[in-house]
Design a protein around this motif. Structure first.
Motif, PDB file in Angstrom:
ATOM      1  N   HIS A 164      -7.627   2.911  -2.223  1.00 14.78           N
ATOM      2  CA  HIS A 164      -7.242   4.393  -2.363  1.00 14.78           C
ATOM      3  C   HIS A 164      -5.576   4.947  -1.810  1.00 14.78           C
ATOM      4  O   HIS A 164      -5.244   5.840  -1.673  1.00 14.78           O
ATOM      5  N   ALA A 165      -4.696   3.451  -2.860  1.00 13.82           N
ATOM      6  CA  ALA A 165      -3.629   3.850  -3.124  1.00 13.82           C
ATOM      7  C   ALA A 165      -2.666   4.047  -1.107  1.00 13.82           C
ATOM      8  O   ALA A 165      -1.556   4.150  -1.478  1.00 13.82           O
ATOM      9  N   HIS A 166      -3.237   2.779  -0.162  1.00 17.48           N
ATOM     10  CA  HIS A 166      -2.965   2.629   0.804  1.00 17.48           C
ATOM     11  C   HIS A 166      -1.919   1.549   1.097  1.00 17.48           C
ATOM     12  O   HIS A 166      -2.775   0.779   0.557  1.00 17.48           O
ATOM     13  N   PRO A 167      -0.991   1.356   1.461  1.00 17.94           N
ATOM     14  CA  PRO A 167      -0.258  -0.154   1.284  1.00 17.94           C
ATOM     15  C   PRO A 167      -0.815  -0.531   2.167  1.00 17.94           C
ATOM     16  O   PRO A 167      -1.073  -0.507   3.396  1.00 17.94           O
ATOM     17  N   VAL A 168      -0.897  -2.502   1.575  1.00 17.64           N
ATOM     18  CA  VAL A 168      -1.769  -3.307   2.500  1.00 17.64           C
ATOM     19  C   VAL A 168      -0.773  -4.494   2.529  1.00 17.64           C
ATOM     20  O   VAL A 168      -0.507  -5.392   3.320  1.00 17.64           O
ATOM     21  N   ALA A 169       0.599  -4.522   1.417  1.00 21.46           N
ATOM     22  CA  ALA A 169       1.060  -5.497   2.046  1.00 21.46           C
ATOM     23  C   ALA A 169       2.373  -5.730   0.500  1.00 21.46           C
ATOM     24  O   ALA A 169       2.629  -4.684  -0.013  1.00 21.46           O
TER      25      ALA A 169
ATOM     26  N   GLU B  62      -4.311 -19.120   5.176  1.00 16.08           N
ATOM     27  CA  GLU B  62      -3.509 -19.309   6.220  1.00 16.08           C
ATOM     28  C   GLU B  62      -2.470 -19.550   5.699  1.00 16.08           C
ATOM     29  O   GLU B  62      -1.624 -20.142   7.065  1.00 16.08           O
ATOM     30  N   GLN B  63      -1.673 -20.932   5.020  1.00 18.01           N
ATOM     31  CA  GLN B  63      -0.861 -20.841   4.546  1.00 18.01           C
ATOM     32  C   GLN B  63       0.094 -20.735   3.921  1.00 18.01           C
ATOM     33  O   GLN B  63       2.046 -21.048   3.177  1.00 18.01           O
ATOM     34  N   TYR B  64      -0.878 -19.391   3.687  1.00 17.97           N
ATOM     35  CA  TYR B  64       0.301 -18.331   2.801  1.00 17.97           C
ATOM     36  C   TYR B  64       1.073 -17.489   3.578  1.00 17.97           C
ATOM     37  O   TYR B  64       0.460 -16.786   4.682  1.00 17.97           O
ATOM     38  N   ASP B  65       2.553 -17.370   4.180  1.00 16.66           N
ATOM     39  CA  ASP B  65       2.928 -16.638   5.239  1.00 16.66           C
ATOM     40  C   ASP B  65       3.258 -14.846   4.279  1.00 16.66           C
ATOM     41  O   ASP B  65       4.078 -14.168   3.951  1.00 16.66           O
ATOM     42  N   SER B  66       1.524 -14.134   5.194  1.00 17.84           N
ATOM     43  CA  SER B  66       1.361 -12.919   5.195  1.00 17.84           C
ATOM     44  C   SER B  66       1.591 -11.939   6.542  1.00 17.84           C
ATOM     45  O   SER B  66       0.796 -12.483   7.130  1.00 17.84           O
ATOM     46  N   THR B  67       2.521 -11.059   6.082  1.00 17.41           N
ATOM     47  CA  THR B  67       2.224 -10.212   7.676  1.00 17.41           C
ATOM     48  C   THR B  67       2.260  -9.081   6.843  1.00 17.41           C
ATOM     49  O   THR B  67       2.983  -8.432   5.477  1.00 17.41           O
ATOM     50  N   ALA B  68       2.050  -8.188   7.582  1.00 19.83           N
ATOM     51  CA  ALA B  68       1.851  -7.165   7.781  1.00 19.83           C
ATOM     52  C   ALA B  68       2.880  -5.811   6.776  1.00 19.83           C
ATOM     53  O   ALA B  68       3.868  -6.700   7.630  1.00 19.83           O
ATOM     54  N   PRO B  69       2.929  -4.947   6.001  1.00 18.38           N
ATOM     55  CA  PRO B  69       4.315  -4.479   5.717  1.00 18.38           C
ATOM     56  C   PRO B  69       4.127  -3.219   6.501  1.00 18.38           C
ATOM     57  O   PRO B  69       3.879  -2.541   6.895  1.00 18.38           O
ATOM     58  N   LEU B  70       5.843  -3.120   6.691  1.00 21.70           N
ATOM     59  CA  LEU B  70       6.570  -2.374   7.107  1.00 21.70           C
ATOM     60  C   LEU B  70       6.453  -1.041   6.750  1.00 21.70           C
ATOM     61  O   LEU B  70       6.497  -0.774   5.165  1.00 21.70           O
ATOM     62  N   VAL B  71       5.398   0.238   6.588  1.00 19.83           N
ATOM     63  CA  VAL B  71       5.638   1.487   5.745  1.00 19.83           C
ATOM     64  C   VAL B  71       6.033   2.573   6.925  1.00 19.83           C
ATOM     65  O   VAL B  71       5.262   2.346   8.029  1.00 19.83           O
TER      66      VAL B  71
END
Length: 605
Positions: A67-72, A104-113
């Motif tokens: 839906h073109a919503h930012p996720v990362a 889990e070993q990839y440092d993934s954080t929610a983006p700042l939108v």
């Protein structure tokens, strides 16, 4: 000994746009957006890796859902480093980005939108609240929840800083009471006008204007009424002058009209006559009708003098001639007029003697670790102990030293004395402390400056790492390649380099990557009342984050309150200096102060 910056007669373009059109209006993040095609969560990781390799300037990649919503927001550094591990490309290269985000070993954080309509201050606050990790990687910009682009935290900082700089520029170059240019901006415009006159073969005129008996107006009606009278006089000066002329306030009731591109001196006389005539109309004030007349003197470049710095003195002399003739009139400069200016000429002459007679003295202001309270270094500050006038502060004699060229001799004296004092303290058993010394632009550009530093270090047998040279941003941005070469030679000696008053210059942050700088000093204008001034806090936090990202040390100047320390400590600012810890101290008193300070730290522990 901060050098006087060479500024143009107009604000730099970015700061000018902020100041003239948007200073009073909220600036939105829409201006910072870098539009780029986002990656789908279903895209392969190899696709993202290829995008990073193709575009070396890409600091992050946005990821959106169906839906073109930012996720990362994939950070270049962490993403590329992750795929640099053995077998990772084989394991994840063809898999989707959504699989990697769940790993889990990839440092993934929610983006700042951030919505594109948000102000840059709101965006800065979001970054601060999010812990500053988005300063380098940036953030996603959306419209009604859908992705539209990404923005860089550095650009955000630059925009906020430029706005603050525009405010500082205005305060430094315009008169607060009347809103017209002050002495500093007049001097710059005069220089530019005379250079243009040399090219065109035209004339430049200075009209020096003094309000007659203004003290009587102040004394009889009060200072508020006096201020209003000055504002009305300025309105008449502007109406009488040409639109292209500069009307400036020097101080008190003294004004100047700068007229450039003249073909004959008579044009200046016409304007002067119009000004005198305009003042005949009474000013209605608090039920009183008063006439505030003026006396005007003029000097013409290059007819009366081809040395720019002499013009104002000669226009001033002509003005006094007009006063002597009965006030309420105009007089042109003639060679017979007395132009001796005892204030500036005497000060320059006495300063030359002061250096020879050892009337100068160094004071030292401690730089303190904000976490532990331990003293980490000192800044050397020059003072002039005049035999008759007492202790003269730098703001009174440094400009004279710069204008006369004495700043080189003065600067060398400071370096010699600072190193000699370090040596003396070590002989007394004090722990070696780094000492910071301000260096002027003229001093840095002396051909033998690096050799001078080398000789002084050898003579005093001082570890080069204990000497830190403080430079302003404006010093670094003129003759960049030559300055860079000199700084690299200084660094090769082992001497440390710092940028003083960081954030107040109109330079790009990109130069920090080029110059061999060790630390930044946050200007006191950003530190003052940082506990209750959000824009100052935002700028200071961003500067600290920038310094940390570039592995630079950070020092906050002008700390006066414990509340300011608390804010600076919370944002991980390492060191600070200011009156809260200590005013500048004479060298012979410093060991006792240091011992007392250490005892207080032990007691507090």
């Amino acid at each position: 000994m901060s050098p006087t910056p060479s500024s143009s007669s107009l604000l730099p373009r970015r700061a000018a746009s902020l100041f003239n059109g948007q200073l009073q209006q909220p600036t939105t993040v829409r201006q910072l957006v870098r539009t780029m095609e986002a990656l789908s969560v279903r895209a392969s990781c190899q696709c993202a890796l290829d995008r990073f390799f193709v575009d070396a300037g890409l600091y992050a990649l946005p990821v959106v859902d169906e839906h073109a919503h930012p996720v990362a927001l994939l950070d270049r550094k962490s993403f590329v480093e992750f795929f640099g591990r053995p077998y990772i490309r084989e394991l994840f290269g063809r898999r989707s980005i959504v699989d990697l985000l769940a790993y889990e070993q990839y440092d993934s954080t929610a983006p700042l939108v951030v919505d594109e309509g948000s102000t840059v201050e709101d965006a800065a606050r979001m970054i601060i609240d999010a812990g500053m990790q988005h300063m380098v990687t940036g953030f996603v910009v959306s419209r009604q929840g859908r992705y539209v682009g990404i923005a860089n935290g550095h650009d955000l900082l630059d925009t906020i800083t430029q706005r603050k700089q525009a405010e500082l520029y205005y305060l430094a170059h315009y008169d607060a009471l009347t809103g017209i240019p002050n002495r500093a901006l007049l001097a710059d415009r005069l220089e530019q006008a005379c250079l243009e006159a040399d090219r065109k073969g035209s004339l430049v005129a200075l009209l020096f204007i003094d309000v007659d008996r203004f003290k009587q107006i102040n004394d009889s009606l009060g200072h508020s009424a006096g201020d209003e009278v000055l504002r009305r006089i300025v309105a008449r000066l502007k109406a009488s002058a040409r639109q292209v002329d500069t009307v400036a306030r020097l101080a008190g009731d003294e004004f100047v009209v700068l007229m450039e591109d003249l073909s004959n001196p008579g044009q200046a006389e016409l304007v002067a006559d119009r000004i005198v005539a305009s003042m005949q109309e009474p000013i209605e004030m608090l039920g009183h009708s008063l006439v505030a007349t003026v006396s005007i003197g003029s000097a013409i470049y290059p007819r009366d003098d081809d040395q720019i710095h002499n013009l104002l003195t000669k226009a001033d002399a002509a003005m006094y001639e007009a006063k002597s003739a009965g006030r309420n009139g105009f007089c042109s400069y003639t060679p017979e007029m007395h132009t001796y200016n005892p204030a500036s000429m005497s000060l320059e002459s006495e300063l030359r003697k002061a250096i020879e007679r050892d009337e100068l003295v160094l004071f030292f202001q401690p730089q303190v670790d904000l976490a532990s309270g331990k003293v980490r270094g000192v800044e050397a500050l020059v003072r002039w102990r005049h035999p008759q006038r007492g202790l003269i502060p730098p703001m009174q004699f440094i400009p004279v030293a710069e204008e006369s060229g004495l700043i080189v001799q003065l600067g060398e004296w400071v370096v010699r004395q600072a190193l000699a004092q370090l040596r003396a303290w070590q002989a007394q058993g004090l722990e070696p402390l780094p000492v910071a010394v301000n260096i002027s632009a003229l001093q840095l550009r002396q051909k033998g400056f690096v050799g001078f530093l080398m000789a002084q270090l050898a003579e005093c047998v001082i570890d080069p790492g204990l000497l830190e040279l403080e430079l302003t941003e404006t010093v670094l941005m003129k003759d960049v390649e030559e300055v860079l070469r000199t700084l690299n030679e200084i660094k090769a000696l082992g001497i440390r380099l710092a940028i003083d008053d960081f954030g107040t210059g109109f330079s790009s942050l990109s130069y920090l990557r080029r110059f061999p700088i060790d630390r930044l000093k946050i200007d006191q204008s950003f530190v003052r009342d940082i506990d209750n001034t959000p824009v100052n806090e935002s700028i200071a936090r961003a500067i600290v984050a920038l310094a940390n990202s570039l592995s630079l040390e950070i020092v906050a100047e002008g700390i006066e309150k414990t509340a300011e320390v608390a804010v600076l400590r919370q944002m991980n600012c390492q060191e600070g200096q200011g009156y809260l810890f200590s005013r500048p101290i004479e060298a012979e008193r410093f060991p006792a102060w240091l011992a007392a300070h250490g005892a207080l730290q032990l007691a507090a522990a």
